[in-house]
Design a protein around this motif. Structure first.
Motif, short mmCIF file in Angstrom:
data_model
loop_
_atom_site.label_atom_id
_atom_site.label_comp_id
_atom_site.label_asym_id
_atom_site.label_seq_id
_atom_site.Cartn_x
_atom_site.Cartn_y
_atom_site.Cartn_z
N ARG A 31 1.13 -1.22 0.38
CA ARG A 31 -0.06 0.05 0.15
C ARG A 31 1.22 1.23 -0.23
O ARG A 31 1.87 1.15 0.72
CB ARG A 31 -1.28 0.36 1.25
N TYR A 33 1.02 6.10 -0.22
CA TYR A 33 -0.26 6.83 -0.71
C TYR A 33 -0.01 8.07 -0.95
O TYR A 33 1.28 8.09 -0.06
CB TYR A 33 -0.54 7.27 0.98
N TYR A 35 0.13 11.84 0.59
CA TYR A 35 -0.73 13.00 1.71
C TYR A 35 0.50 14.53 0.91
O TYR A 35 1.18 14.53 0.66
CB TYR A 35 0.06 13.03 2.62
N GLN A 37 0.13 17.83 3.30
CA GLN A 37 0.18 19.14 4.46
C GLN A 37 0.58 20.70 3.73
O GLN A 37 1.22 20.89 3.63
CB GLN A 37 1.59 18.41 5.02
N LEU A 43 -2.92 16.66 7.61
CA LEU A 43 -2.27 15.97 6.18
C LEU A 43 -3.89 15.44 5.80
O LEU A 43 -4.68 15.23 6.23
CB LEU A 43 -1.81 15.00 6.40
N TYR A 48 -4.40 7.10 -3.18
CA TYR A 48 -4.17 6.10 -2.55
C TYR A 48 -3.93 4.82 -3.23
O TYR A 48 -5.11 4.75 -4.37
CB TYR A 48 -4.62 5.83 -1.27
N LEU A 88 3.25 20.67 1.26
CA LEU A 88 5.09 19.63 1.81
C LEU A 88 3.81 18.26 1.28
O LEU A 88 2.70 18.25 2.13
CB LEU A 88 4.78 19.82 3.17
N PHE A 90 3.96 14.02 1.10
CA PHE A 90 4.50 13.33 1.87
C PHE A 90 3.73 11.79 0.75
O PHE A 90 2.66 11.66 0.19
CB PHE A 90 4.09 12.86 3.30
N ARG A 101 -1.14 -1.86 10.99
CA ARG A 101 -1.65 -0.72 9.76
C ARG A 101 -1.14 0.41 10.08
O ARG A 101 -1.47 1.78 9.56
CB ARG A 101 -3.02 -0.15 10.02
N GLU A 102 0.26 0.57 10.65
CA GLU A 102 0.49 1.77 10.61
C GLU A 102 1.39 2.85 9.23
O GLU A 102 1.87 1.35 8.37
CB GLU A 102 2.16 1.90 11.41
N LEU A 103 1.67 3.63 8.96
CA LEU A 103 2.35 4.03 8.07
C LEU A 103 3.66 4.58 7.78
O LEU A 103 3.91 4.76 9.35
CB LEU A 103 1.65 5.55 7.18
N PHE A 105 7.02 7.01 6.17
CA PHE A 105 6.61 8.40 5.77
C PHE A 105 7.73 8.23 5.10
O PHE A 105 8.75 8.44 5.50
CB PHE A 105 6.06 9.48 6.96
N GLY A 106 8.24 9.32 3.82
CA GLY A 106 9.28 9.53 3.05
C GLY A 106 9.06 10.90 3.76
O GLY A 106 8.56 11.34 4.71
N GLU A 107 10.67 11.59 3.88
CA GLU A 107 11.04 12.91 4.13
C GLU A 107 10.50 13.91 3.72
O GLU A 107 10.41 14.72 3.82
CB GLU A 107 12.68 13.24 4.47
N GLN B 33 -4.35 6.25 16.28
CA GLN B 33 -3.18 6.13 15.79
C GLN B 33 -2.32 7.38 16.45
O GLN B 33 -3.10 8.72 15.99
CB GLN B 33 -2.07 5.59 14.78
N TYR B 35 0.55 9.99 15.87
CA TYR B 35 2.23 10.05 15.04
C TYR B 35 2.53 11.49 15.40
O TYR B 35 2.20 12.42 15.85
CB TYR B 35 1.97 10.02 13.32
N GLY B 42 9.50 14.57 7.89
CA GLY B 42 8.61 13.15 7.69
C GLY B 42 7.87 12.28 9.44
O GLY B 42 8.49 13.18 10.04
#
Lengths: 114, 112
Positions: A31, A33, A35, A37, A43, A48, A88, A90, A101-103, A105-107, B33, B35, B42
């Motif tokens: 998966r 996605y 996003y 921001q 976000l 997706y 921004l 992501f 099911r946590e995401l 992320f990239g930077e 969740q 974060y 990120g």
């Protein structure tokens, strides 16, 4: 090396230009996605994909398109950039097989449209 | 539209104090969740709590969930300057397509 890599990290462009933001991952997740921001707005989900043949619109997909070229690659395109797409961006991944099911992320890719 | 709303929007405390952030949401959830995001970076997953759980702990983090009030709280105990960041709750709705919807975040500043 980062597990989720976004390129470019920063981009300044002009109104009307076509822009592509790329995301690649080495986590082997199904998966992916995109996003966006904005300050004070948190976000918001653009698109997706749950596998290579699956593409879904998020809450703010207008003005954007995506391509899932492979399991590891998910690109976001702005066909004709406008100033209010300055934000921004992501990319994130998650594992179908994980209970969490946590995401991940990239930077981020900071896009400025003049 | 966004599901979660964090409160307060900003919080400033001294090192060693506890920090509490709240999240309210609108529809039934599968899980919630939290974060963390350091400035311009990120997001990083902190903790997940499922709809049938009421409290979870992870190190200095304590999360509670009250599904009757559609709210959650994140407590950071004995805060440190390095905890300075923005904190976001994200909800995965029940019966939905398993996408996470994020709130607007709480900006936490821990002063040395």
């Amino acid at each position: 090396d980062a597990d989720v890599t976004q390129t470019p990290r920063n981009r300044i462009t002009k109104t009307g230009k076509r822009i592509m933001l790329e995301c690649s991952q080495t986590k082997g997740h199904d998966r992916m996605y995109w996003y966006r921001q904005d300050p004070g707005l948190g976000l918001r989900l653009i698109y997706y994909s749950f596998d290579v043949k699956d593409i879904n619109k998020g809450e703010i997909s207008d003005g954007y398109s995506v391509s899932r070229q492979a399991q590891a690659k998910f690109s976001l395109s702005l066909e004709s950039a406008i100033p209010n797409q300055t934000a921004l961006y992501f990319c994130a991944t998650s594992d179908l097989r994980s209970e969490k099911r946590e995401l991940f992320f990239g930077e981020g890719s900071r896009l400025t449209v003049l | 539209s966004q599901q979660g709303e964090e409160d307060p929007q900003a919080l400033s405390i001294q090192e060693g104090e506890n920090a509490t952030m709240n999240c309210s949401y609108k529809t039934s959830i599968n899980n919630l969740q939290w974060y963390r995001q350091n400035s311009g970076r990120g997001l990083v997953h902190l903790i997940l709590i499922r709809s049938n759980e009421r409290e979870k702990h992870s190190g200095r983090l304590r999360v509670t969930l009250d599904t009757s009030k559609k709210s959650s709280s994140l407590l950071i105990t004995a805060s440190r300057a390095a905890d300075t960041a923005s904190y976001f709750c994200a909800t995965m709705t029940q019966g939905g397509s398993e996408k996470l919807v994020f709130g607007k975040g709480t900006k936490l500043t821990v002063n040395p």
